[in-house]
Design a protein around this motif. Sequence first.
Motif, PDB file in Angstrom:
ATOM      1  N   LEU A   1      43.181  34.064  33.843  1.00 37.58           N
ATOM      2  CA  LEU A   1      41.620  34.117  33.440  1.00 37.58           C
ATOM      3  C   LEU A   1      40.859  32.795  33.429  1.00 37.58           C
ATOM      4  CD1 LEU A   1      42.388  36.548  30.478  1.00 37.58           C
ATOM      5  CD2 LEU A   1      41.685  37.137  32.797  1.00 37.58           C
ATOM      6  N   GLY A   2      41.523  31.877  33.649  1.00 38.21           N
ATOM      7  CA  GLY A   2      41.099  30.260  34.001  1.00 38.21           C
ATOM      8  C   GLY A   2      39.958  29.718  33.274  1.00 38.21           C
TER       9      GLY A   2
ATOM     10  N   TYR B   1      42.086  28.947  42.508  1.00 39.05           N
ATOM     11  CA  TYR B   1      42.459  28.163  43.603  1.00 39.05           C
ATOM     12  C   TYR B   1      42.074  26.729  43.780  1.00 39.05           C
ATOM     13  CZ  TYR B   1      43.638  32.794  45.406  1.00 39.05           C
ATOM     14  OH  TYR B   1      44.132  34.214  45.296  1.00 39.05           O
ATOM     15  N   SER B   2      43.181  25.816  44.334  1.00 42.10           N
ATOM     16  CA  SER B   2      42.826  24.566  44.552  1.00 42.10           C
ATOM     17  C   SER B   2      43.904  24.130  45.484  1.00 42.10           C
ATOM     18  CB  SER B   2      43.125  23.502  43.127  1.00 42.10           C
ATOM     19  OG  SER B   2      42.808  22.526  43.565  1.00 42.10           O
ATOM     20  N   ALA B   3      43.082  23.436  46.685  1.00 36.72           N
ATOM     21  CA  ALA B   3      43.897  23.045  47.723  1.00 36.72           C
ATOM     22  C   ALA B   3      44.336  21.526  47.849  1.00 36.72           C
ATOM     23  CB  ALA B   3      43.402  23.705  49.186  1.00 36.72           C
ATOM     24  N   GLU B   4      43.680  20.870  46.960  1.00 35.23           N
ATOM     25  CA  GLU B   4      43.668  19.475  46.598  1.00 35.23           C
ATOM     26  C   GLU B   4      45.118  18.840  46.993  1.00 35.23           C
ATOM     27  OE1 GLU B   4      41.936  16.185  43.801  1.00 35.23           O
ATOM     28  OE2 GLU B   4      42.356  17.974  42.819  1.00 35.23           O
TER      29      GLU B   4
ATOM     30  N   GLU C   1      36.346  29.433  47.363  1.00 35.17           N
ATOM     31  CA  GLU C   1      35.973  30.614  46.480  1.00 35.17           C
ATOM     32  C   GLU C   1      36.109  31.811  47.335  1.00 35.17           C
ATOM     33  OE1 GLU C   1      31.880  28.173  45.250  1.00 35.17           O
ATOM     34  OE2 GLU C   1      31.585  29.546  46.727  1.00 35.17           O
ATOM     35  N   VAL C   2      37.003  32.753  46.809  1.00 37.65           N
ATOM     36  CA  VAL C   2      37.379  33.919  47.121  1.00 37.65           C
ATOM     37  C   VAL C   2      36.636  35.196  46.804  1.00 37.65           C
ATOM     38  CG1 VAL C   2      39.481  35.227  47.440  1.00 37.65           C
ATOM     39  CG2 VAL C   2      39.774  33.069  47.292  1.00 37.65           C
TER      40      VAL C   2
ATOM     41  N   LEU D   1      33.148  33.680  41.239  1.00 45.07           N
ATOM     42  CA  LEU D   1      33.524  32.549  42.201  1.00 45.07           C
ATOM     43  C   LEU D   1      34.152  31.476  41.191  1.00 45.07           C
ATOM     44  CD1 LEU D   1      30.361  32.112  44.159  1.00 45.07           C
ATOM     45  CD2 LEU D   1      32.547  33.269  44.816  1.00 45.07           C
ATOM     46  N   ASN D   2      34.186  31.605  39.793  1.00 45.67           N
ATOM     47  CA  ASN D   2      34.650  30.572  38.988  1.00 45.67           C
ATOM     48  C   ASN D   2      36.135  30.576  38.557  1.00 45.67           C
ATOM     49  OD1 ASN D   2      32.189  29.084  38.835  1.00 45.67           O
ATOM     50  ND2 ASN D   2      31.335  30.495  37.513  1.00 45.67           N
ATOM     51  N   LYS D   3      36.630  32.131  38.645  1.00 43.51           N
ATOM     52  CA  LYS D   3      37.903  32.259  38.087  1.00 43.51           C
ATOM     53  C   LYS D   3      38.524  33.759  38.852  1.00 43.51           C
ATOM     54  CE  LYS D   3      36.268  34.108  33.661  1.00 43.51           C
ATOM     55  NZ  LYS D   3      36.164  34.086  32.297  1.00 43.51           N
ATOM     56  N   ILE D   4      39.710  33.977  38.637  1.00 44.42           N
ATOM     57  CA  ILE D   4      40.001  35.385  39.182  1.00 44.42           C
ATOM     58  C   ILE D   4      39.801  36.376  38.133  1.00 44.42           C
ATOM     59  CG2 ILE D   4      42.044  36.635  39.988  1.00 44.42           C
ATOM     60  CD1 ILE D   4      43.028  34.091  41.528  1.00 44.42           C
TER      61      ILE D   4
END
Length: 360
Positions: free
Chosen positions: A115-116, A122-125, A171-172, A203-206
């Motif tokens: 819920l974030g 997602y983070s690909a850092e 952003e998924v 766009l901010n959380k799943i």
Amino acid sequence: VGSEMCIRDSPQPLEQVRGTIRFADGDAELTGFTSRFGGGEVSGEGGMHFDRFTPDSYFLSLVPVNTRIGFPEGFRGVYQGGVLLRGDMDEALLSGKLELLRGLYQEPIDMGQLLGYGTREYSAEELVVLPVPVAVRLQIAAEEGGWLKIDLAEVETSLDLNIGGNLVSPEVTGRIVILEGGRMRFRDVEYRIRSGSLSLLDLNKINPYMDITADTTVSRYEVTLRIEGTLDRFEYQLSSVPTLSQQDILALLTTGFTLEDLAVGPGTRGLDITGDMAASYFASALTGLFETQLKKVFRLERVRINAYALSGSADPTTQLTLGKEVADNLFIIYSTELGGEERQIYKVCLLYTSPSPRDC
């Protein structure tokens, strides 16, 4: 010439790399590129323009075939399609379309992280480090073959997803369709999924918008469950054949008996289920996932959180039950009610006399 090349911070190397690079009039051209990657093959072409011997702009077009990519974390997918990376020394764009041939996610889900609250999931850092910001415009589609296998459900899906944003914070958005025949477990009751979909809009959380219809059989009743809404705010509807009230269905799901059957027993005259209990029953689908995590963190054999309210009682009550194996086949069970009239219960249970710790 065959060779191997690793992209910085990427866990998957390019193997058996082949291709030809030609330099002419301030340009470099890559042709005939082929490589083994992620158990499959990648082919493509590319080029780079130089301004006074300094790289100025570039492009790289790649066609993966049966290529395994482990992203996002915990998901194993095999893809084919085409992607294009184009940019300069200030920014770049990764675009294209990929078809998911088959995929599997089976890692435990952390509901708090899912819920974030205020952050992107997602983070690909840490996946890959590039010298310039890379915007993303990718489409991922699958007609079938996307599997989710976790404690709560085992389902096959089709999907149509759009990935925007950038590589650091994608952003998924899009839609995931749950195919008929999957299974989900809801408060120890297993349901067969008839239809379902998850729409990713935030766009901010799943926090997908769910529309799921599932059914189960309890005693002689066929019960249908309909869930609609987001993970943090959803509505439910229960129906049955033969027809029962929603309170009766809820009693059937939690106890295996209707209210009329329960009222036959001593001391149960006038027993009824309030709306608070109905709401807590469905909210406890999330609670069940926390129970699993508490078991792992504290190494307990049993954790159960039950929220309930019966008409005629004072306040809604939450019951917490913990169980621990202190010696071979010897369990200690502790139970307390939080709210309402405080009551604590201790119980010692030998596995020799009970089929499992659950029956203690």
